[in-house]
Design a protein around this motif. Structure first.
Motif, PDB file in Angstrom:
ATOM      1  N   THR A 149      -0.242  -3.221  -2.045  1.00  0.00           N
ATOM      2  CA  THR A 149      -0.291  -4.547  -2.357  1.00  0.00           C
ATOM      3  C   THR A 149      -0.188  -5.237  -1.032  1.00  0.00           C
ATOM      4  O   THR A 149       0.095  -4.607  -0.031  1.00  0.00           O
ATOM      5  CB  THR A 149       0.485  -4.988  -3.727  1.00  0.00           C
ATOM      6  N   PRO A 150      -1.153  -6.242  -0.356  1.00  0.00           N
ATOM      7  CA  PRO A 150      -0.788  -7.480   0.472  1.00  0.00           C
ATOM      8  C   PRO A 150       0.592  -7.602   0.095  1.00  0.00           C
ATOM      9  O   PRO A 150       0.641  -8.172  -1.149  1.00  0.00           O
ATOM     10  CB  PRO A 150      -1.937  -8.387  -0.309  1.00  0.00           C
ATOM     11  N   ASP A 151       1.051  -7.885   1.324  1.00  0.00           N
ATOM     12  CA  ASP A 151       3.242  -8.230   1.275  1.00  0.00           C
ATOM     13  C   ASP A 151       3.210  -9.644   1.962  1.00  0.00           C
ATOM     14  O   ASP A 151       4.354 -10.565   2.288  1.00  0.00           O
ATOM     15  CB  ASP A 151       3.305  -7.386   2.318  1.00  0.00           C
ATOM     16  N   GLY A 152       1.732 -10.428   2.360  1.00  0.00           N
ATOM     17  CA  GLY A 152       1.862 -11.523   2.885  1.00  0.00           C
ATOM     18  C   GLY A 152       1.796 -11.568   4.466  1.00  0.00           C
ATOM     19  O   GLY A 152       1.540 -13.018   4.827  1.00  0.00           O
ATOM     20  N   GLU A 189      -5.707  -1.164  -2.619  1.00  0.00           N
ATOM     21  CA  GLU A 189      -5.859  -1.496  -3.961  1.00  0.00           C
ATOM     22  C   GLU A 189      -5.343  -0.227  -5.105  1.00  0.00           C
ATOM     23  O   GLU A 189      -4.834  -0.591  -5.962  1.00  0.00           O
ATOM     24  CB  GLU A 189      -5.984  -3.297  -4.266  1.00  0.00           C
ATOM     25  N   ARG A 207      -0.880  -7.474   5.989  1.00  0.00           N
ATOM     26  CA  ARG A 207      -0.742  -5.789   6.158  1.00  0.00           C
ATOM     27  C   ARG A 207      -0.657  -5.483   4.383  1.00  0.00           C
ATOM     28  O   ARG A 207      -0.076  -6.439   3.166  1.00  0.00           O
ATOM     29  CB  ARG A 207       0.621  -5.807   6.799  1.00  0.00           C
ATOM     30  N   TYR A 208      -0.590  -4.603   3.727  1.00  0.00           N
ATOM     31  CA  TYR A 208      -0.214  -3.786   2.434  1.00  0.00           C
ATOM     32  C   TYR A 208       1.381  -2.666   2.608  1.00  0.00           C
ATOM     33  O   TYR A 208       1.009  -2.035   3.939  1.00  0.00           O
ATOM     34  CB  TYR A 208      -1.977  -3.196   2.627  1.00  0.00           C
ATOM     35  N   VAL A 209       1.573  -3.045   1.744  1.00  0.00           N
ATOM     36  CA  VAL A 209       2.767  -1.798   1.156  1.00  0.00           C
ATOM     37  C   VAL A 209       2.544  -1.071  -0.044  1.00  0.00           C
ATOM     38  O   VAL A 209       1.771  -1.613  -0.706  1.00  0.00           O
ATOM     39  CB  VAL A 209       3.836  -2.599   1.483  1.00  0.00           C
ATOM     40  N   ARG A 210       3.679  -0.100  -0.423  1.00  0.00           N
ATOM     41  CA  ARG A 210       3.102   1.047  -1.099  1.00  0.00           C
ATOM     42  C   ARG A 210       4.157   1.512  -1.354  1.00  0.00           C
ATOM     43  O   ARG A 210       5.098   1.963   0.200  1.00  0.00           O
ATOM     44  CB  ARG A 210       2.067   1.989  -1.320  1.00  0.00           C
ATOM     45  N   ARG A 254       8.898   4.104   2.444  1.00  0.00           N
ATOM     46  CA  ARG A 254       7.492   2.648   1.655  1.00  0.00           C
ATOM     47  C   ARG A 254       6.954   3.410   3.231  1.00  0.00           C
ATOM     48  O   ARG A 254       6.821   3.803   3.635  1.00  0.00           O
ATOM     49  CB  ARG A 254       7.685   1.326   1.903  1.00  0.00           C
ATOM     50  N   PHE A 291       3.196   1.589   4.940  1.00  0.00           N
ATOM     51  CA  PHE A 291       2.439   0.838   5.401  1.00  0.00           C
ATOM     52  C   PHE A 291       0.778   0.596   6.151  1.00  0.00           C
ATOM     53  O   PHE A 291       0.489   1.792   6.624  1.00  0.00           O
ATOM     54  CB  PHE A 291       3.280  -0.527   6.160  1.00  0.00           C
TER      55      PHE A 291
END
Length: 167
Positions: free
Chosen positions: A141-144, A136, A160-163, A119, A121
C-alpha cells in the motif's frame, strides 16, 4: 543471478524500461539506453557487491531469462534500515501477465520475511498505474511518501509502497 546472466538482465532492464515507462520519462532517455552498457553495469555491480543486494532471475523452460528482481536493505537516504526494499523487478514485455512477476515478488517477500525483516518497501513511478496495481495485488500500500526521481534531466515523481511481512 550470476555474471553470466548480466547480458540477459541488461536486455530485460532496457526493454522493461522502454515498455513500462513510455510516456512517463523522456523518450530521448529511453531511446538512448544501451543494452551492452547496462549489461556491463550489472556485471560490475555483481563483482563489486558486498552481498547485501540480492539479484534473482526467473528462468523460462527454454533456458532464457523470464525476469529479474533485486532487493536488499531499505535505504533511507544513505542509511540502511532494518527493513527490506525491492529495488527492481523487470520482465520482458512478452512475459507480462504470465505469473513471472508474481513468482519473483513471492520469492523476494518470502526471503525478506525469512530473514526476519518486519517490512518491505519499494518505490514506483506515480504514473505507472499497471505496476501500482501489481504491487497492490501483492499486498503493498502507498504510505504517503513521494519523491522526485531524476531521469534524463526531468524530475519524475515516485511514490513509496510498504508491506508488513510475517516472520
Amino acid at each position: 543471478m550470476t555474471a553470466d546472466d548480466s547480458a540477459e538482465v541488461g536486455a530485460i532492464r532496457v526493454r522493461g524500461w522502454r515498455h513500462a515507462y513510455r510516456g512517463m520519462v523522456p523518450r530521448a532517455y529511453l531511446d538512448g539506453m544501451d543494452v551492452a552498457a547496462e549489461a556491463e553495469r550489472q556485471r560490475a555491480r555483481l563483482a563489486a557487491g558486498d552481498g547485501s543486494v540480492v539479484n534473482l532471475v526467473a528462468e523460462a523452460a527454454d533456458g532464457t531469462l523470464a525476469g529479474w528482481a533485486a532487493y536488499g536493505p531499505y535505504r533511507d537516504g544513505e542509511v540502511r534500515t532494518g527493513d527490506g526494499e525491492l529495488y527492481a523487478l523487470y520482465l520482458p514485455p512478452e512475459r507480462i501477465g504470465q505469473g513471472v512477476g508474481r513468482a519473483l515478488m513471492t520469492e523476494v517477500s518470502g526471503r525478506c520475511a525469512a530473514a526476519g525483516l518486519p517490512r518491505m518497501f519499494l518505490w514506483v513511478l506515480k504514473e505507472n498505474a499497471r505496476a501500482r496495481r501489481f504491487y497492490e495485488a501483492a499486498g503493498f500500500t502507498p504510505d504517503g511518501a513521494e519523491e522526485p526521481f531524476e531521469v534524463g534531466g526531468v524530475a519524475v515523481p515516485e511514490v513509496r509502497y510498504v508491506r508488513a511481512l510475517a516472520g
